[in-house]
Design a protein around this motif. Structure first.
Motif, PDB file in Angstrom:
ATOM      1  N   ALA A 167       0.850  -1.187   0.000  1.00  0.00           N
ATOM      2  CA  ALA A 167       0.000   0.000   0.000  1.00  0.00           C
ATOM      3  C   ALA A 167       0.887   1.238   0.000  1.00  0.00           C
ATOM      4  CB  ALA A 167      -0.933   0.010   1.201  1.00  0.00           C
ATOM      5  N   SER A 168       0.531   2.214  -0.836  1.00  0.00           N
ATOM      6  CA  SER A 168       1.322   3.441  -0.962  1.00  0.00           C
ATOM      7  C   SER A 168       0.411   4.651  -0.935  1.00  0.00           C
ATOM      8  CB  SER A 168       2.126   3.437  -2.269  1.00  0.00           C
ATOM      9  OG  SER A 168       2.989   2.328  -2.346  1.00  0.00           O
ATOM     10  N   TYR A 169       1.014   5.769  -0.499  1.00  0.00           N
ATOM     11  CA  TYR A 169       0.305   7.046  -0.510  1.00  0.00           C
ATOM     12  C   TYR A 169       1.225   8.084  -1.138  1.00  0.00           C
ATOM     13  CZ  TYR A 169      -2.325  11.124   1.066  1.00  0.00           C
ATOM     14  OH  TYR A 169      -3.055  12.295   1.107  1.00  0.00           O
ATOM     15  N   LYS A 170       0.768   8.679  -2.227  1.00  0.00           N
ATOM     16  CA  LYS A 170       1.555   9.660  -2.971  1.00  0.00           C
ATOM     17  C   LYS A 170       2.932   9.100  -3.322  1.00  0.00           C
ATOM     18  CE  LYS A 170      -0.815  13.770  -1.219  1.00  0.00           C
ATOM     19  NZ  LYS A 170      -0.713  15.074  -0.513  1.00  0.00           N
ATOM     20  N   ASP A 171       2.922   7.879  -3.893  1.00  0.00           N
ATOM     21  CA  ASP A 171       4.131   7.190  -4.355  1.00  0.00           C
ATOM     22  C   ASP A 171       5.081   6.817  -3.218  1.00  0.00           C
ATOM     23  OD1 ASP A 171       3.392   7.318  -7.089  1.00  0.00           O
ATOM     24  OD2 ASP A 171       4.136   9.378  -7.205  1.00  0.00           O
ATOM     25  N   GLN A 172       4.581   6.734  -1.987  1.00  0.00           N
ATOM     26  CA  GLN A 172       5.390   6.320  -0.846  1.00  0.00           C
ATOM     27  C   GLN A 172       4.796   5.041  -0.256  1.00  0.00           C
ATOM     28  OE1 GLN A 172       6.412  10.102   1.715  1.00  0.00           O
ATOM     29  NE2 GLN A 172       4.315  10.330   0.904  1.00  0.00           N
ATOM     30  N   GLU A 173       5.524   3.959  -0.340  1.00  0.00           N
ATOM     31  CA  GLU A 173       5.032   2.705   0.228  1.00  0.00           C
ATOM     32  C   GLU A 173       5.088   2.786   1.756  1.00  0.00           C
ATOM     33  OE1 GLU A 173       6.185  -2.048   0.385  1.00  0.00           O
ATOM     34  OE2 GLU A 173       6.963  -0.793  -1.257  1.00  0.00           O
ATOM     35  N   PHE A 174       3.944   2.501   2.416  1.00  0.00           N
ATOM     36  CA  PHE A 174       3.922   2.582   3.870  1.00  0.00           C
ATOM     37  C   PHE A 174       3.657   1.248   4.558  1.00  0.00           C
ATOM     38  CE2 PHE A 174      -0.413   3.607   2.489  1.00  0.00           C
ATOM     39  CZ  PHE A 174      -1.204   2.826   3.319  1.00  0.00           C
ATOM     40  N   VAL A 175       3.256   0.229   3.801  1.00  0.00           N
ATOM     41  CA  VAL A 175       3.087  -1.089   4.409  1.00  0.00           C
ATOM     42  C   VAL A 175       3.236  -2.160   3.341  1.00  0.00           C
ATOM     43  CG1 VAL A 175       0.567  -1.222   4.105  1.00  0.00           C
ATOM     44  CG2 VAL A 175       1.648  -2.458   5.993  1.00  0.00           C
ATOM     45  N   ARG A 176       3.756  -3.302   3.766  1.00  0.00           N
ATOM     46  CA  ARG A 176       3.942  -4.463   2.882  1.00  0.00           C
ATOM     47  C   ARG A 176       3.537  -5.711   3.660  1.00  0.00           C
ATOM     48  NH1 ARG A 176       8.992  -5.504  -1.029  1.00  0.00           N
ATOM     49  NH2 ARG A 176       8.154  -3.500  -1.723  1.00  0.00           N
ATOM     50  N   VAL A 177       2.611  -6.467   3.078  1.00  0.00           N
ATOM     51  CA  VAL A 177       2.096  -7.677   3.724  1.00  0.00           C
ATOM     52  C   VAL A 177       2.475  -8.871   2.851  1.00  0.00           C
ATOM     53  CG1 VAL A 177       0.073  -8.831   4.679  1.00  0.00           C
ATOM     54  CG2 VAL A 177       0.158  -6.322   4.614  1.00  0.00           C
ATOM     55  N   GLY A 178       3.276  -9.773   3.388  1.00  0.00           N
ATOM     56  CA  GLY A 178       3.777 -10.894   2.601  1.00  0.00           C
ATOM     57  C   GLY A 178       3.223 -12.232   3.066  1.00  0.00           C
ATOM     58  N   TYR A 179       2.790 -13.031   2.105  1.00  0.00           N
ATOM     59  CA  TYR A 179       2.283 -14.369   2.383  1.00  0.00           C
ATOM     60  C   TYR A 179       3.141 -15.390   1.649  1.00  0.00           C
ATOM     61  CZ  TYR A 179      -2.057 -12.161   3.975  1.00  0.00           C
ATOM     62  OH  TYR A 179      -2.973 -11.400   4.643  1.00  0.00           O
ATOM     63  N   TYR A 180       3.428 -16.505   2.314  1.00  0.00           N
ATOM     64  CA  TYR A 180       4.050 -17.620   1.627  1.00  0.00           C
ATOM     65  C   TYR A 180       2.965 -18.461   0.972  1.00  0.00           C
ATOM     66  CZ  TYR A 180       8.417 -16.421   3.831  1.00  0.00           C
ATOM     67  OH  TYR A 180       9.542 -15.746   4.226  1.00  0.00           O
ATOM     68  N   GLN A 181       3.212 -18.844  -0.272  1.00  0.00           N
ATOM     69  CA  GLN A 181       2.257 -19.655  -1.027  1.00  0.00           C
ATOM     70  C   GLN A 181       2.905 -20.978  -1.393  1.00  0.00           C
ATOM     71  OE1 GLN A 181      -0.112 -17.992  -4.376  1.00  0.00           O
ATOM     72  NE2 GLN A 181       0.769 -19.618  -5.623  1.00  0.00           N
ATOM     73  N   ASN A 182       2.241 -22.055  -1.050  1.00  0.00           N
ATOM     74  CA  ASN A 182       2.717 -23.375  -1.436  1.00  0.00           C
ATOM     75  C   ASN A 182       1.920 -23.877  -2.629  1.00  0.00           C
ATOM     76  OD1 ASN A 182       4.410 -25.767  -0.914  1.00  0.00           O
ATOM     77  ND2 ASN A 182       2.449 -26.769  -0.576  1.00  0.00           N
ATOM     78  N   THR A 183       2.614 -24.367  -3.639  1.00  0.00           N
ATOM     79  CA  THR A 183       1.984 -24.869  -4.861  1.00  0.00           C
ATOM     80  C   THR A 183       2.349 -26.333  -5.046  1.00  0.00           C
ATOM     81  OG1 THR A 183       2.120 -22.683  -5.895  1.00  0.00           O
ATOM     82  CG2 THR A 183       1.764 -24.564  -7.357  1.00  0.00           C
ATOM     83  N   GLU A 184       1.341 -27.148  -5.318  1.00  0.00           N
ATOM     84  CA  GLU A 184       1.584 -28.570  -5.526  1.00  0.00           C
ATOM     85  C   GLU A 184       0.519 -29.136  -6.458  1.00  0.00           C
ATOM     86  OE1 GLU A 184       1.293 -30.471  -1.760  1.00  0.00           O
ATOM     87  OE2 GLU A 184      -0.830 -30.005  -1.489  1.00  0.00           O
ATOM     88  N   TYR A 185       0.729 -30.362  -6.892  1.00  0.00           N
ATOM     89  CA  TYR A 185      -0.267 -31.022  -7.737  1.00  0.00           C
ATOM     90  C   TYR A 185      -1.422 -31.543  -6.891  1.00  0.00           C
ATOM     91  CZ  TYR A 185       2.650 -30.668 -11.875  1.00  0.00           C
ATOM     92  OH  TYR A 185       3.378 -30.169 -12.933  1.00  0.00           O
ATOM     93  N   ASP A 186      -2.567 -31.705  -7.532  1.00  0.00           N
ATOM     94  CA  ASP A 186      -3.769 -32.082  -6.811  1.00  0.00           C
ATOM     95  C   ASP A 186      -3.979 -33.590  -6.704  1.00  0.00           C
ATOM     96  OD1 ASP A 186      -4.423 -32.722  -9.400  1.00  0.00           O
ATOM     97  OD2 ASP A 186      -6.150 -31.376  -9.558  1.00  0.00           O
ATOM     98  N   ASN A 187      -2.996 -34.387  -7.159  1.00  0.00           N
ATOM     99  CA  ASN A 187      -3.139 -35.839  -7.078  1.00  0.00           C
ATOM    100  C   ASN A 187      -1.795 -36.453  -6.706  1.00  0.00           C
ATOM    101  OD1 ASN A 187      -1.753 -36.918  -9.768  1.00  0.00           O
ATOM    102  ND2 ASN A 187      -2.964 -35.105 -10.319  1.00  0.00           N
ATOM    103  N   GLU A 188      -1.859 -37.599  -6.048  1.00  0.00           N
ATOM    104  CA  GLU A 188      -0.660 -38.242  -5.516  1.00  0.00           C
ATOM    105  C   GLU A 188       0.310 -38.677  -6.604  1.00  0.00           C
ATOM    106  OE1 GLU A 188       0.295 -38.361  -2.435  1.00  0.00           O
ATOM    107  OE2 GLU A 188      -1.514 -37.246  -1.887  1.00  0.00           O
ATOM    108  N   GLU A 189      -0.225 -39.120  -7.736  1.00  0.00           N
ATOM    109  CA  GLU A 189       0.651 -39.589  -8.815  1.00  0.00           C
ATOM    110  C   GLU A 189       1.575 -38.476  -9.294  1.00  0.00           C
ATOM    111  OE1 GLU A 189       0.398 -41.544 -13.322  1.00  0.00           O
ATOM    112  OE2 GLU A 189      -1.426 -41.257 -12.121  1.00  0.00           O
ATOM    113  N   MET A 190       1.026 -37.293  -9.526  1.00  0.00           N
ATOM    114  CA  MET A 190       1.846 -36.171  -9.986  1.00  0.00           C
ATOM    115  C   MET A 190       2.739 -35.619  -8.877  1.00  0.00           C
ATOM    116  SD  MET A 190      -0.540 -33.963 -12.604  1.00  0.00           S
ATOM    117  CE  MET A 190      -0.711 -34.479 -14.314  1.00  0.00           C
TER     118      MET A 190
END
Length: 228
Positions: free
Chosen positions: A99-122
């Motif tokens: 989030a920024s105000y007048k081109d100044q970033e004032f907060v950053r919220v970071g999430y870790y994302q895990n990506t995997e296949y939806d089936n055991e074989e893959m």
């Protein structure tokens, strides 16, 4: 003191298919008048240490912003698969809301994302060429938050030291009565709303440095290389 504080970020569709849109609701508090809109960006980081692969998924302006508790819904497309190195498709990536105000970033919220296949074989034998139509994503429920000191309208000068500053824990969300504040040509801001029964996950604290260790990240991840 910051004129705007994020109270909560609720992901509406998590977990989800990798190619699904991101949908979430941001609740924030404004404690002093703002003469300009707030700018919000969503960034996907697939390859730590290689910013050329970062993808800005969405950029929107939100306003005018009234004093009090406000919220809005944010939606963005999934990352472009062609811009993700094949070796970085599976496993941990990062999703960053700024989030920024007048081109100044004032907060950053970071999430870790895990990506995997939806089936055991893959999962056991991943295809040589990633099959994005079989991928699912899951975002960690505890974000890492960094606040930056900037010059707000009521400040005489840019405050204190540059860069990220330590702050206290983010307050739990609350929802007094309110009304909608539509912004023509932009994203609508809603007044306070009641959260769903199963509830969003409130931010439980802030980090002065995104490289801090986190139990939400698998041990195999090299934290020194992560974008937060």
């Amino acid at each position: 003191m910051s004129a705007v504080t994020i109270r909560n970020v609720e992901f509406i569709n998590n977990p989800a298919r990798f190619l699904d849109k991101y949908k979430f609701r941001v609740t924030f508090e404004c404690i002093s008048p703002l003469s300009d809109d707030l700018e919000w960006k969503l960034i996907y980081v697939s390859s730590p240490g290689q910013p050329e692969y970062d993808q800005e998924l969405e950029d929107c302006m939100v306003g005018p912003v009234p004093i009090g508790i406000n919220s809005f819904e944010f939606e963005s497309d999934a990352p472009n698969p062609t811009r993700i190195p094949a070796n970085d498709v599976l496993g941990v990536a990062a999703l960053i809301l700024t989030a920024s105000y007048k081109d100044q970033e004032f907060v950053r919220v970071g999430y870790y994302q895990n990506t995997e296949y939806d089936n055991e074989e893959m999962k056991e034998t991943p295809p040589a060429t990633p099959r994005f139509d079989f991928l699912v994503r899951d975002l960690a429920t505890k974000p890492k938050v960094t606040r930056f000191m900037i010059k707000w309208d009521n400040d005489q000068a840019a405050p204190g030291l540059p860069g990220a500053q330590p702050t206290s824990a983010i307050p739990a969300p609350f929802a007094p009565p309110g009304s909608a504040f539509p912004r023509p040509g932009g994203m609508a801001i809603d007044g306070p709303s009641t959260f769903a029964a199963n509830g969003p996950v409130p931010m439980e604290g802030v980090q002065n440095n995104y490289a801090a260790a986190s139990s939400a990240v698998p041990p195999a991840v090299n934290m020194a290389q992560r974008p937060f």
